[in-house]
Design a protein around this motif. Structure first.
Motif, PDB file in Angstrom:
ATOM      1  N   ASP A  39      -5.948   3.362  14.640  1.00 12.12           N
ATOM      2  CA  ASP A  39      -4.784   2.851  15.367  1.00 12.12           C
ATOM      3  C   ASP A  39      -4.187   1.568  14.794  1.00 12.12           C
ATOM      4  O   ASP A  39      -3.224   1.054  15.347  1.00 12.12           O
ATOM      5  N   GLN A  40      -4.726   1.044  13.684  1.00 13.71           N
ATOM      6  CA  GLN A  40      -4.079  -0.096  13.043  1.00 13.71           C
ATOM      7  C   GLN A  40      -2.811   0.391  12.351  1.00 13.71           C
ATOM      8  O   GLN A  40      -2.775   1.489  11.790  1.00 13.71           O
ATOM      9  N   ARG A  41      -1.775  -0.436  12.378  1.00 10.01           N
ATOM     10  CA  ARG A  41      -0.494  -0.086  11.752  1.00 10.01           C
ATOM     11  C   ARG A  41      -0.490  -0.595  10.307  1.00 10.01           C
ATOM     12  O   ARG A  41      -0.815  -1.751  10.041  1.00 10.01           O
ATOM     13  N   PHE A  42      -0.133   0.303   9.393  1.00 11.88           N
ATOM     14  CA  PHE A  42      -0.067  -0.027   7.980  1.00 11.88           C
ATOM     15  C   PHE A  42       1.273   0.415   7.408  1.00 11.88           C
ATOM     16  O   PHE A  42       1.851   1.407   7.850  1.00 11.88           O
ATOM     17  N   GLY A  43       1.734  -0.315   6.421  1.00  8.31           N
ATOM     18  CA  GLY A  43       2.846   0.124   5.601  1.00  8.31           C
ATOM     19  C   GLY A  43       2.262   0.833   4.392  1.00  8.31           C
ATOM     20  O   GLY A  43       1.144   0.519   3.969  1.00  8.31           O
ATOM     21  N   TYR A  44       2.992   1.778   3.836  1.00 12.98           N
ATOM     22  CA  TYR A  44       2.477   2.513   2.680  1.00 12.98           C
ATOM     23  C   TYR A  44       3.621   3.178   1.920  1.00 12.98           C
ATOM     24  O   TYR A  44       4.728   3.329   2.420  1.00 12.98           O
ATOM     25  N   ASP A  45       3.325   3.548   0.685  1.00 22.04           N
ATOM     26  CA  ASP A  45       4.228   4.343  -0.134  1.00 22.04           C
ATOM     27  C   ASP A  45       3.608   5.734  -0.245  1.00 22.04           C
ATOM     28  O   ASP A  45       2.453   5.936   0.142  1.00 22.04           O
ATOM     29  N   THR A  46       4.362   6.672  -0.772  1.00 27.29           N
ATOM     30  CA  THR A  46       3.816   8.020  -0.950  1.00 27.29           C
ATOM     31  C   THR A  46       3.875   8.406  -2.422  1.00 27.29           C
ATOM     32  O   THR A  46       4.673   7.880  -3.185  1.00 27.29           O
ATOM     33  N   LYS A  47       3.006   9.337  -2.781  1.00 26.95           N
ATOM     34  CA  LYS A  47       2.906   9.809  -4.157  1.00 26.95           C
ATOM     35  C   LYS A  47       2.529  11.285  -4.125  1.00 26.95           C
ATOM     36  O   LYS A  47       1.714  11.697  -3.295  1.00 26.95           O
TER      37      LYS A  47
END
Length: 80
Positions: free
Chosen positions: A45-53
């Motif tokens: 349930d922690q919020r993270f930013g991320y990119d995709t590949k």
């Protein structure tokens, strides 16, 4: 483009987990090596930013995960 989501699961013994996008869509997998801060284990349930590949023949994976200094973390610090 940075996406945002919440950690759905993380297995520290395997160094792998999944994240659910806030905007909907597929649950994406990630590995410990995909975390910017590898010393800090993500919690459910922690919020993270991320990119995709795209990997493994077109499968999408979350990479470059970073903690989001969002409202949920600020609220938790205020309650402490």
């Amino acid at each position: 483009m940075t996406h945002y989501g919440k950690i759905k699961s993380y297995d520290s013994s395997q160094g792998a987990g999944t994240i659910t996008a806030e905007q909907g869509g597929d649950v994406l997998s990630f590995g410990k090596s995909d975390l910017r801060q590898q010393a800090q284990e993500p919690q459910v349930d922690q919020r993270f930013g991320y990119d995709t590949k795209q990997v493994d023949g077109g499968k999408t994976r979350a990479v470059n995960l970073h903690m989001n200094q969002g409202t949920s973390e600020k609220a938790a610090k205020q309650q402490a």
